[in-house]
Design a protein around this motif. Structure first.
Motif, PDB file in Angstrom:
ATOM      1  N   PHE A 201       0.836  -1.600   0.088  1.00 17.35           N
ATOM      2  CA  PHE A 201       0.236  -0.462   0.228  1.00 17.35           C
ATOM      3  C   PHE A 201       1.015   1.464  -0.199  1.00 17.35           C
ATOM      4  CE2 PHE A 201      -2.354  -2.708   2.466  1.00 17.35           C
ATOM      5  CZ  PHE A 201      -3.385  -3.608   0.880  1.00 17.35           C
ATOM      6  N   LEU A 202       2.100   1.020  -0.301  1.00 11.50           N
ATOM      7  CA  LEU A 202       3.606   2.311   0.283  1.00 11.50           C
ATOM      8  C   LEU A 202       3.998   2.103  -0.868  1.00 11.50           C
ATOM      9  CD1 LEU A 202       3.838   2.378   3.975  1.00 11.50           C
ATOM     10  CD2 LEU A 202       2.335   3.365   3.010  1.00 11.50           C
ATOM     11  N   HIS A 203       3.407   1.218  -1.927  1.00  9.52           N
ATOM     12  CA  HIS A 203       4.771   1.312  -3.211  1.00  9.52           C
ATOM     13  C   HIS A 203       4.860   2.766  -3.793  1.00  9.52           C
ATOM     14  CE1 HIS A 203       1.750   0.662  -5.582  1.00  9.52           C
ATOM     15  NE2 HIS A 203       1.763   1.417  -7.028  1.00  9.52           N
ATOM     16  N   MET A 204       4.268   3.370  -3.941  1.00 12.18           N
ATOM     17  CA  MET A 204       4.206   4.731  -4.637  1.00 12.18           C
ATOM     18  C   MET A 204       5.028   5.887  -3.956  1.00 12.18           C
ATOM     19  SD  MET A 204       2.196   4.920  -2.502  1.00 12.18           S
ATOM     20  CE  MET A 204       0.458   4.290  -2.923  1.00 12.18           C
ATOM     21  N   LEU A 205       6.537   5.636  -2.788  1.00 12.60           N
ATOM     22  CA  LEU A 205       6.463   6.186  -1.798  1.00 12.60           C
ATOM     23  C   LEU A 205       7.913   6.330  -2.234  1.00 12.60           C
ATOM     24  CD1 LEU A 205       4.986   6.279   1.935  1.00 12.60           C
ATOM     25  CD2 LEU A 205       4.258   8.041   0.093  1.00 12.60           C
ATOM     26  N   ARG A 206       8.454   7.679  -2.860  1.00  8.49           N
ATOM     27  CA  ARG A 206       9.552   8.241  -3.354  1.00  8.49           C
ATOM     28  C   ARG A 206      10.697   8.340  -2.380  1.00  8.49           C
ATOM     29  NH1 ARG A 206       9.258   8.694  -8.321  1.00  8.49           N
ATOM     30  NH2 ARG A 206       6.991   9.283 -10.221  1.00  8.49           N
ATOM     31  N   ALA A 207      12.059   7.971  -2.415  1.00  4.75           N
ATOM     32  CA  ALA A 207      12.899   8.199  -1.417  1.00  4.75           C
ATOM     33  C   ALA A 207      13.101   9.516  -0.414  1.00  4.75           C
ATOM     34  CB  ALA A 207      14.373   7.577  -2.115  1.00  4.75           C
ATOM     35  N   HIS A 208      12.548  10.411  -1.049  1.00  8.30           N
ATOM     36  CA  HIS A 208      12.668  11.716  -0.713  1.00  8.30           C
ATOM     37  C   HIS A 208      11.891  11.851   0.619  1.00  8.30           C
ATOM     38  CE1 HIS A 208       9.911  12.653  -3.730  1.00  8.30           C
ATOM     39  NE2 HIS A 208       9.350  14.174  -2.569  1.00  8.30           N
ATOM     40  N   GLU A 209      10.300  10.604   0.149  1.00  5.73           N
ATOM     41  CA  GLU A 209       9.812  10.805   1.238  1.00  5.73           C
ATOM     42  C   GLU A 209       9.780   9.693   2.530  1.00  5.73           C
ATOM     43  OE1 GLU A 209       5.488  12.084  -2.232  1.00  5.73           O
ATOM     44  OE2 GLU A 209       6.619  10.013  -2.438  1.00  5.73           O
ATOM     45  N   LEU A 210      10.222   9.212   1.599  1.00  4.99           N
ATOM     46  CA  LEU A 210      10.959   7.641   2.796  1.00  4.99           C
ATOM     47  C   LEU A 210      11.577   8.386   3.393  1.00  4.99           C
ATOM     48  CD1 LEU A 210      11.389   4.321   0.443  1.00  4.99           C
ATOM     49  CD2 LEU A 210       9.406   5.298   2.186  1.00  4.99           C
ATOM     50  N   SER A 211      12.440   9.074   2.980  1.00  2.00           N
ATOM     51  CA  SER A 211      13.228   9.420   3.739  1.00  2.00           C
ATOM     52  C   SER A 211      13.025  10.970   5.801  1.00  2.00           C
ATOM     53  CB  SER A 211      14.635  10.434   2.675  1.00  2.00           C
ATOM     54  OG  SER A 211      13.616  11.552   3.167  1.00  2.00           O
ATOM     55  N   ARG A 212      11.675  10.505   5.375  1.00  2.00           N
ATOM     56  CA  ARG A 212      11.290  11.151   6.378  1.00  2.00           C
ATOM     57  C   ARG A 212       9.628  10.908   6.875  1.00  2.00           C
ATOM     58  NH1 ARG A 212       8.755  17.486   4.217  1.00  2.00           N
ATOM     59  NH2 ARG A 212       8.160  17.160   7.093  1.00  2.00           N
ATOM     60  N   LEU A 213       9.928   9.546   6.712  1.00  2.12           N
ATOM     61  CA  LEU A 213       8.787   8.529   7.406  1.00  2.12           C
ATOM     62  C   LEU A 213       9.126   7.029   8.364  1.00  2.12           C
ATOM     63  CD1 LEU A 213       5.856   7.503   6.827  1.00  2.12           C
ATOM     64  CD2 LEU A 213       7.162   5.880   5.031  1.00  2.12           C
ATOM     65  N   ILE A 214       8.776   7.371   9.442  1.00  2.10           N
ATOM     66  CA  ILE A 214       8.682   6.467  10.472  1.00  2.10           C
ATOM     67  C   ILE A 214       8.006   5.798  10.510  1.00  2.10           C
ATOM     68  CG2 ILE A 214       9.425   6.378  12.632  1.00  2.10           C
ATOM     69  CD1 ILE A 214      10.548   9.140  13.285  1.00  2.10           C
ATOM     70  N   LEU A 215       8.519   3.574  10.741  1.00  2.00           N
ATOM     71  CA  LEU A 215       7.250   3.175  10.435  1.00  2.00           C
ATOM     72  C   LEU A 215       8.354   2.239  11.709  1.00  2.00           C
ATOM     73  CD1 LEU A 215       7.945   2.092   7.078  1.00  2.00           C
ATOM     74  CD2 LEU A 215       5.814   3.465   8.167  1.00  2.00           C
ATOM     75  N   PRO A 216       6.945   2.565  13.156  1.00  2.00           N
ATOM     76  CA  PRO A 216       7.617   1.943  14.025  1.00  2.00           C
ATOM     77  C   PRO A 216       7.566   0.330  14.398  1.00  2.00           C
ATOM     78  CG  PRO A 216       6.854   4.056  14.821  1.00  2.00           C
ATOM     79  CD  PRO A 216       6.685   4.050  13.375  1.00  2.00           C
ATOM     80  N   LEU A 217       6.838  -0.016  13.790  1.00  2.00           N
ATOM     81  CA  LEU A 217       5.991  -1.262  13.933  1.00  2.00           C
ATOM     82  C   LEU A 217       6.874  -2.317  12.662  1.00  2.00           C
ATOM     83  CD1 LEU A 217       2.139  -1.275  14.442  1.00  2.00           C
ATOM     84  CD2 LEU A 217       4.157  -0.817  16.539  1.00  2.00           C
ATOM     85  N   GLY A 218       7.906  -2.656  12.238  1.00  2.00           N
ATOM     86  CA  GLY A 218       8.535  -3.227  10.918  1.00  2.00           C
ATOM     87  C   GLY A 218       8.528  -4.260  11.414  1.00  2.00           C
ATOM     88  N   ASP A 219       9.426  -4.143  12.352  1.00  2.00           N
ATOM     89  CA  ASP A 219       9.875  -5.183  12.923  1.00  2.00           C
ATOM     90  C   ASP A 219       9.164  -5.796  13.810  1.00  2.00           C
ATOM     91  OD1 ASP A 219      12.383  -5.101  11.337  1.00  2.00           O
ATOM     92  OD2 ASP A 219      12.891  -3.335  12.995  1.00  2.00           O
TER      93      ASP A 219
END
Length: 385
Positions: A158-176
């Motif tokens: 559901f997040l595949h469209m996010l680009r590198a500059h957006e991902l650099s500001r995104l925190i996903l605390p539940l990823g692990d």
């Protein structure tokens, strides 16, 4: 509104559910200056239906959680945006015989977009969500999207469209984390709503009756038509192609004496086409409206998911010009894939990393599978250094 000195302000999307609540709590533990934000997207009838995301009771629960954590909370009205970018296209897609992916549209055009805009307004460096996915840096320090550790809950699709500059500001605390771990943590922290159930349906259709929802909003655009069997014979009638999806077996309104599936929808002639299980398999897909990581080159060898709950299948993705001269991408699978549906999203992976994807414009016949696809399992993905 600046963050306190020495602290990184993080805007966290608060749905009132267990996942976003634990995400916010973990950010507080990490020492961030956390601000909770809830987007009001839809007005719901007082029908007693529970288990839907973004409902009024969830907004109340989000406020209770932020009060418990001692962080500020704001609610912003984005109903018009949600109607324009999610609900209206959802209705149009079903009327056109396509099966949309509204959660992808919502993340792309409403939730994530608005969170970044609000973060800028509120002086936040980062945004955070409760998605089960991971952001990792590659050898060059560029942020890349990866699957979540919990494969059953992974939401990287559901997040595949996010680009590198957006991902650099995104925190996903539940990823692990796994869902079980997050639930147990919410209970241990005594967070409000820690035991509430999962959202099972689309937030704007809690009943799950997509056909009724579309018909109610497009009564003058719904067209009845014929139902055809595999030989092209009329075996029944229907009240609109919006009530069907490719791969559907139940609720067809006809009995052929053998299992029958929806294998095609033609909105131009209002025709529903039935066939056997074998007729559901496709050799590939044409995808449009694509987003790819900046280090991806083609032809691309990857594993491709054609819907959120599909186990990715080995494939080759090639760049081609369509009849109009515009660029599109063709996915050729190693082995036929069941129920490739126009309107859904195809997402390419290399291991756990998301490489990009796009919307399926058409399923391609088994005969369209590239001969070179047989070599896919032994090749490495074509990702530029």
């Amino acid at each position: 509104m600046a963050a306190p000195a020495g602290k990184n302000r993080v805007l966290v999307a608060m749905s009132g559910g267990v996942d976003s609540s634990v995400a916010a709590a973990r950010l507080c533990d990490a020492g961030h200056d956390v601000v909770g934000v809830t987007l009001h997207l839809w007005d719901y009838p007082d029908d007693g239906v529970k288990g839907r995301c973004c409902a009024p009771e969830d907004q109340h629960d989000a406020r209770r959680v932020t009060d418990t954590l001692g962080i500020p909370h704001y609610t912003f009205d984005r109903r018009a945006l949600f109607q324009e970018h999610v609900v209206a296209p959802f209705v149009d897609a079903y009327l056109e015989g396509r099966t949309p992916s509204p959660c992808v549209s919502c993340n792309r055009s409403v939730k994530i977009r608005e969170l970044f805009a609000l973060a800028d307004r509120l002086g936040a460096e980062s945004i955070a969500t409760g998605h089960y996915a991971r952001v990792e840096r590659d050898a060059s320090g560029v942020a890349r999207l990866h699957r979540g550790r919990d494969r059953h809950k992974d939401q990287s699709y559901f997040l595949h469209m996010l680009r590198a500059h957006e991902l650099s500001r995104l925190i996903l605390p539940l990823g692990d984390a796994t869902k079980e771990e997050v639930r147990a943590e919410a209970i241990a922290r005594r967070l409000p709503g820690a035991t509430k159930g999962e959202s099972q349906e689309l937030c704007f259709i809690p009943s799950g009756r997509y056909d009724a929802f579309v018909a109610e909003r497009a009564v003058d655009r719904v067209r009845p038509g014929p139902i055809l069997d595999g030989d092209g014979r009329v075996v029944g009638a229907h009240q609109g192609v919006h009530a069907f999806t490719v791969g559907q077996r139940k609720g067809l309104g006809v009995a052929l004496g053998r299992p029958a599936f929806v294998v095609g929808l033609d909105a131009s002639s209002a025709t529903v086409k039935l066939g056997d299980e074998a007729d559901l398999h496709a050799g590939g897909a044409e995808i449009v409206d694509t987003v790819w990581d900046d280090d991806v080159s083609f032809p691309l060898v990857a594993d491709v998911r054609v819907r959120a709950r599909h186990e990715a299948a080995p494939a080759i993705v090639e760049r081609r010009r369509d009849a109009s001269g515009a660029w599109s991408f063709v996915v050729s699978f190693v082995s036929p894939v069941r129920a490739v549906s126009p309107g859904q999203v195809a997402v390419a992976y290399r291991g756990d990393r998301v490489l990009g994807g796009g919307t399926i414009r058409a399923a391609l016949p088994v005969s369209a599978m590239a001969a070179s696809a047989a070599a896919v399992p032994t090749q490495a993905a074509e990702v530029a250094p």
